[in-house]
Design a protein around this motif. Structure first.
Motif, PDB file in Angstrom:
ATOM      1  N   VAL A  31      14.453 -11.971 -17.164  1.00  0.00           N
ATOM      2  CA  VAL A  31      14.773 -12.943 -16.126  1.00  0.00           C
ATOM      3  C   VAL A  31      14.659 -12.384 -14.715  1.00  0.00           C
ATOM      4  CG1 VAL A  31      16.195 -14.494 -17.506  1.00  0.00           C
ATOM      5  CG2 VAL A  31      17.234 -12.462 -16.497  1.00  0.00           C
ATOM      6  N   PHE A  32      14.763 -11.061 -14.598  1.00  0.00           N
ATOM      7  CA  PHE A  32      14.725 -10.445 -13.266  1.00  0.00           C
ATOM      8  C   PHE A  32      14.258  -9.008 -13.422  1.00  0.00           C
ATOM      9  CE2 PHE A  32      16.766  -7.731 -10.091  1.00  0.00           C
ATOM     10  CZ  PHE A  32      16.473  -8.400  -8.914  1.00  0.00           C
ATOM     11  N   SER A  33      13.458  -8.543 -12.479  1.00  0.00           N
ATOM     12  CA  SER A  33      13.071  -7.132 -12.537  1.00  0.00           C
ATOM     13  C   SER A  33      12.845  -6.608 -11.127  1.00  0.00           C
ATOM     14  CB  SER A  33      11.820  -6.944 -13.393  1.00  0.00           C
ATOM     15  OG  SER A  33      10.744  -7.648 -12.828  1.00  0.00           O
ATOM     16  N   ALA A  34      12.858  -5.296 -11.017  1.00  0.00           N
ATOM     17  CA  ALA A  34      12.671  -4.664  -9.713  1.00  0.00           C
ATOM     18  C   ALA A  34      11.800  -3.431  -9.871  1.00  0.00           C
ATOM     19  CB  ALA A  34      14.025  -4.279  -9.122  1.00  0.00           C
ATOM     20  N   ASP A  35      10.881  -3.236  -8.923  1.00  0.00           N
ATOM     21  CA  ASP A  35      10.106  -1.991  -8.853  1.00  0.00           C
ATOM     22  C   ASP A  35      10.666  -1.195  -7.688  1.00  0.00           C
ATOM     23  OD1 ASP A  35       8.297  -2.677 -10.890  1.00  0.00           O
ATOM     24  OD2 ASP A  35       7.204  -3.963  -9.503  1.00  0.00           O
ATOM     25  N   TRP A  36      10.983   0.038  -7.955  1.00  0.00           N
ATOM     26  CA  TRP A  36      11.592   0.862  -6.907  1.00  0.00           C
ATOM     27  C   TRP A  36      10.657   1.986  -6.516  1.00  0.00           C
ATOM     28  CZ3 TRP A  36      17.025   1.167  -9.625  1.00  0.00           C
ATOM     29  CH2 TRP A  36      17.725  -0.024  -9.362  1.00  0.00           C
ATOM     30  N   PHE A  37      10.668   2.324  -5.208  1.00  0.00           N
ATOM     31  CA  PHE A  37       9.840   3.409  -4.688  1.00  0.00           C
ATOM     32  C   PHE A  37      10.753   4.427  -3.998  1.00  0.00           C
ATOM     33  CE2 PHE A  37       7.479  -0.558  -4.828  1.00  0.00           C
ATOM     34  CZ  PHE A  37       6.419  -0.202  -5.650  1.00  0.00           C
ATOM     35  N   ALA A  81      11.069  -1.464  -2.126  1.00  0.00           N
ATOM     36  CA  ALA A  81      11.279  -2.075  -3.444  1.00  0.00           C
ATOM     37  C   ALA A  81      10.596  -3.429  -3.509  1.00  0.00           C
ATOM     38  CB  ALA A  81      12.776  -2.228  -3.718  1.00  0.00           C
ATOM     39  N   ARG A  82      10.345  -3.845  -4.740  1.00  0.00           N
ATOM     40  CA  ARG A  82       9.867  -5.207  -5.003  1.00  0.00           C
ATOM     41  C   ARG A  82      10.817  -5.822  -6.002  1.00  0.00           C
ATOM     42  NH1 ARG A  82       4.021  -3.444  -6.972  1.00  0.00           N
ATOM     43  NH2 ARG A  82       3.378  -2.473  -5.035  1.00  0.00           N
ATOM     44  N   TYR A  83      11.215  -7.058  -5.760  1.00  0.00           N
ATOM     45  CA  TYR A  83      12.100  -7.749  -6.689  1.00  0.00           C
ATOM     46  C   TYR A  83      11.376  -8.972  -7.232  1.00  0.00           C
ATOM     47  CZ  TYR A  83      15.519  -4.596  -4.791  1.00  0.00           C
ATOM     48  OH  TYR A  83      16.174  -3.457  -4.415  1.00  0.00           O
ATOM     49  N   HIS A  84      11.367  -9.098  -8.559  1.00  0.00           N
ATOM     50  CA  HIS A  84      10.663 -10.199  -9.209  1.00  0.00           C
ATOM     51  C   HIS A  84      11.688 -11.178  -9.766  1.00  0.00           C
ATOM     52  CE1 HIS A  84       7.159  -7.567  -8.987  1.00  0.00           C
ATOM     53  NE2 HIS A  84       7.936  -6.605  -9.458  1.00  0.00           N
ATOM     54  N   PHE A  85      11.542 -12.453  -9.388  1.00  0.00           N
ATOM     55  CA  PHE A  85      12.507 -13.463  -9.809  1.00  0.00           C
ATOM     56  C   PHE A  85      11.882 -14.457 -10.781  1.00  0.00           C
ATOM     57  CE2 PHE A  85      13.728 -11.965  -5.633  1.00  0.00           C
ATOM     58  CZ  PHE A  85      15.090 -11.754  -5.764  1.00  0.00           C
TER      59      PHE A  85
END
Lengths: 117, 173
Positions: A64-70, B122-126
């Motif tokens: 349902v939700f995800s994040a890519d972190w740098f 960061a990138r946040y995917h909804f």
């Protein structure tokens, strides 16, 4: 290099919610988030990059939700986001680290008025 | 050298950064002799050109996300501190004003630190299952600059919000 090799994970979601209510999910991963730009103060050597690169949230198995972190994410990355409570079940957060290690934390939520009750 | 100075000036004006440094930069441009940077008491200003390079990188990322599309005003509400004493942990949050139904939700929200060595933070995917596109995070900031939030909506529109943060001690090491 064990400056801080803690991999403790914390997750907090409300125990109960009304169907359709928007709930808050809070999670914190204890992690150095080594950017690869820091130097060892004694030897002057660069400390290798070591990050949590991705974070996913599954609600009853569905992504349902995800994040890519740098590099720019702070040490011990804290994250707070919203979810719509639709059914009783499991909320699971998975963290993917740059060394291939995968860690997870999960919590149960009881949703009043949902069919699975 | 000239090119870098121009970049630096552009950056400082854009970021509204300290006029004092700009003044010193001009002095540097007039008086410094090439080939002897080590003896230059103003050599400590060289990180500024690094900032200018980072800023260019960040601009490129923003352009890549926007892809020339018109920016929707007021789509993203962002909260950042005016002054961050510790750049290694800057609390920030954003909310995308949308219904989260059909195609009215952000597929991805990018958070970009405009002078960070790795600008994209960061990138946040909804998904619509989120109910609300709202995130609280803590990021690192290299120096005083704007934090940029760019939302790529599922219907193909884009929104952008920039907030200036004054950083006392940079945290991107």
């Amino acid at each position: 290099m064990a400056i801080n090799d803690s991999r403790r994970r914390r997750l907090k979601v409300p125990e109960t919610a009304q169907k359709g209510e928007i709930i808050e999910v809070r999670c914190l991963a204890e992690h150095v988030m080594q950017t690869g730009r820091r130097r060892n103060p004694d030897t002057g050597e660069l400390i290798p990059r070591f990050l949590i690169e991705r974070c996913e949230c599954h609600y009853n198995g569905q992504l349902v939700f995800s994040a890519d972190w740098f590099n720019g994410v702070a040490t011990n990355p804290y994250l707070r986001f919203k979810l719509k409570a639709l059914e009783t079940g499991k909320i699971e957060i998975t963290w993917f680290e740059s060394d291939g290690v995968k860690t997870a934390a999960s919590a149960e939520i009881v949703v009043a008025g949902s069919e699975t009750d | 050298m000239n090119k870098i100075n121009i970049h630096r000036r552009k950056l400082l004006i854009r970021a509204g950064a300290i006029g004092l440094v700009l003044g010193k930069g001009q002095v540097l441009a007039q008086t410094s002799e090439p080939g002897a940077p080590g003896d230059d008491p103003l050599a400590r200003l060289t990180p500024d050109s690094e900032l200018a390079i980072n800023y260019e990188k960040a601009q490129r990322i923003v352009r890549e996300v926007l892809q020339g599309r018109p920016v929707r005003e007021g789509l993203i509400d962002a909260t950042v501190p005016d002054i961050a004493e510790d750049g290694s942990s800057v609390p920030a949050s954003f909310t995308v004003n949308c219904s989260m139904t059909n195609n009215d939700y952000p597929k991805t929200v990018h958070v970009i630190g405009m002078v960070n060595p790795t600008p994209e933070i960061a990138r946040y995917h909804f998904t619509p299952a989120c109910g609300e596109a709202s995130v609280v995070l803590r990021c690192r900031m290299h120096a005083s600059s704007e934090l940029t939030f760019v939302a790529n909506m599922a219907d193909g529109t884009v929104g952008m919000t920039q907030r200036f943060v004054s950083v006392t001690a940079g945290g991107c090491i």
